[in-house]
Design a protein around this motif. Structure first.
Motif, mmCIF file in Angstrom:
data_model
loop_
_atom_site.group_PDB
_atom_site.id
_atom_site.type_symbol
_atom_site.label_atom_id
_atom_site.label_comp_id
_atom_site.label_asym_id
_atom_site.label_seq_id
_atom_site.Cartn_x
_atom_site.Cartn_y
_atom_site.Cartn_z
ATOM 1 N N THR A 78 0.848 -1.187 0.000
ATOM 2 C CA THR A 78 0.000 0.000 0.000
ATOM 3 C C THR A 78 0.886 1.240 0.000
ATOM 4 N N LEU A 79 0.627 2.127 -0.936
ATOM 5 C CA LEU A 79 1.367 3.382 -1.056
ATOM 6 C C LEU A 79 0.443 4.536 -0.755
ATOM 7 N N SER A 80 0.862 5.438 0.115
ATOM 8 C CA SER A 80 0.135 6.687 0.337
ATOM 9 C C SER A 80 0.718 7.743 -0.585
ATOM 10 N N THR A 238 -4.172 11.200 -0.467
ATOM 11 C CA THR A 238 -4.564 12.011 0.671
ATOM 12 C C THR A 238 -3.709 13.269 0.765
ATOM 13 N N HIS A 239 -4.271 14.296 1.392
ATOM 14 C CA HIS A 239 -3.485 15.482 1.721
ATOM 15 C C HIS A 239 -3.196 15.526 3.215
ATOM 16 N N MET A 247 -1.664 4.739 6.902
ATOM 17 C CA MET A 247 -2.183 3.823 5.886
ATOM 18 C C MET A 247 -1.110 3.180 5.020
ATOM 19 N N GLY A 248 -0.006 3.850 4.777
ATOM 20 C CA GLY A 248 0.918 3.397 3.746
ATOM 21 C C GLY A 248 2.090 2.578 4.258
ATOM 22 N N THR A 264 9.617 4.903 3.440
ATOM 23 C CA THR A 264 8.743 4.505 4.529
ATOM 24 C C THR A 264 8.321 5.746 5.301
ATOM 25 N N PRO A 265 7.235 5.657 6.072
ATOM 26 C CA PRO A 265 6.834 6.834 6.863
ATOM 27 C C PRO A 265 7.951 7.367 7.751
ATOM 28 N N SER A 266 8.717 6.478 8.380
ATOM 29 C CA SER A 266 9.790 6.958 9.257
ATOM 30 C C SER A 266 10.907 7.625 8.461
#
Length: 413
Positions: A78-80, A238-239, A247-248, A264-266
């Motif tokens: 899943t990619l945001s 998403t914004h 989510m991603g 990655t988010p981090s």
């Protein structure tokens, strides 16, 4: 993202409450249990594929929207896709779904070319599940009929409807009407409808925007669990920075028709590629510094850096990495003394605006500071090795309402 307005420099992937078991087993097993294995089998039947976007350009009249975008997503990930309004993210996803045609470039799902020179596969033939900002359920059709809408005259229509409603925790709701459901249940029906035709991938465009904060948090966690259990290939547009991190598996940050960073988010939060990315994904102080190899001299003292730097730089300091204490003589080399200009409280977090010379810095803590407006305080850096940018990178940085720029402070609340 608590129910109260939340400061935006919290750690990536904030935890959200899970309501029951969307995407888990029938008896509520965790994603690694029997229920997850059952859904993995469903994923095999659904045949999720990877996505590859190559050199996509798009203009509307004289307005250039996409500038040669390249983006790929592995099957089962899943990619945001995160960016401000007007950056081109929805246009890019409309091109992937077939609702818009690219001026140039290619779109592949698995080994199939869906768009490219001389090729434009119709949206209904792409097998891409769509979930938009509006649920758009047919009010005159039952839950079962809504879920079955994309199945045509399929021989396993009834069986498939039962399968997808069970996936979204709505087993037995087939005869209910949409107006008898809560907003969250309606959103689940929309997800079931997107899953019913066994899509090769899913596109979710601001899927939780119309929901209240508490329900949005619940559904984010539940849908994240479901996508993982299904092994789905999905793009969440998403914004909202917190939503993107929740989510991603990965986040791609988009600005003015370009992908500015992916990771990655981090990685995106902790090592933003530019001052703009840093300020967009969370509150950011930028303080002047003079780099000398592995350290940089700043108003907060000498800080270690994550990468060697030299010359004049701007150092990224997240508000949560600043500690406030009463001034003490032994802190001269490791802290800067300033004055509290304003304070705000956000449930468990306290936010202080501190003036140091001509700069305003934002500090945030989950402990109640023993200071008041007007007090002198010592600010010290408590974060990891700092990220620093060449001073020239700050030129033209646009403010977006979350950035804290030392030379142009936001007005006090």
């Amino acid at each position: 993202m608590p129910n109260a307005p939340q400061p935006r420099d919290a750690a990536p992937r904030p935890q959200a409450p899970v309501r029951r078991r969307l995407g888990n087993g029938r008896n509520g097993q965790a994603a690694g249990g029997r229920g997850a294995r059952a859904h993995t089998g469903a994923a095999d039947r659904n045949g999720f594929r990877d996505l590859r976007i190559v050199g996509v350009h798009k203009s509307f009249g004289e307005s250039k929207v996409l500038h040669g975008v390249d983006l790929s997503i592995e099957s089962g990930r899943t990619l945001s896709l995160l960016g401000p309004s007007g950056c081109g993210k929805t246009t890019l996803m409309r091109i992937v779904s077939g609702l818009e045609a690219a001026d140039r470039g290619e779109v592949h799902v698995g080994e199939r070319l869906l768009a490219g020179p001389g090729v434009h596969t119709a949206p209904e033939s792409r097998r891409i599940g769509l979930l938009g900002q509006e649920r758009s359920l047919f009010p005159h059709l039952s839950v079962g009929a809504n879920a079955a809408y994309g199945l045509g005259r399929s021989s396993d229509r009834a069986t498939r409807v039962r399968e997808v409603l069970d996936m979204v925790d709505l087993a037995g709701f087939e005869k209910r009407m949409p107006d008898s459901l809560s907003g969250g249940q309606q959103q689940r029906v929309a997800i079931a409808r997107a899953l019913a035709p066994r899509p090769r991938m899913l596109l979710l465009d601001e899927p939780f925007q119309a929901l209240d904060v508490h329900l949005r948090l619940e559904l984010q966690a539940e849908v994240r669990t479901l996508l993982a259990a299904l092994g789905a290939t999905a793009v969440i547009v998403t914004h909202d920075q917190d939503e993107a991190f929740v989510m991603g598996d990965e986040v791609a940050v988009m600005q003015e028709g370009h992908i500015r960073q992916r990771g990655t988010p981090s990685e995106v939060y902790g090592h933003p590629a530019s001052p703009w990315v840093a300020s967009f994904v969370g509150d950011a102080n930028f303080i002047p510094g003079l780099g000398s190899g592995a350290t940089v001299a700043t108003p907060l003292g000498s800080l270690a850096t994550c990468c060697p730097v030299s010359g004049e730089v701007a150092v990224l300091v997240r508000p949560s990495h600043l500690r406030l204490d009463a001034p003490a003589e032994d802190q001269r080399d490791t802290a800067a003394v300033g004055q509290v200009e304003a304070m705000r409280f956000y449930g468990p977090a306290t936010e202080c605006r501190v003036q140091i010379g001509g700069d305003i810095l934002l500090a945030r803590s989950d402990r109640m500071p023993s200071v008041r407006v007007g007090d002198d305080v010592a600010l010290s850096y408590t974060g990891p090795p700092a990220v620093a940018y060449p001073a020239s990178a700050m030129a033209g940085l646009r403010r977006n309402g979350r950035q804290r720029h030392p030379e142009r402070p936001n007005p006090a609340p």
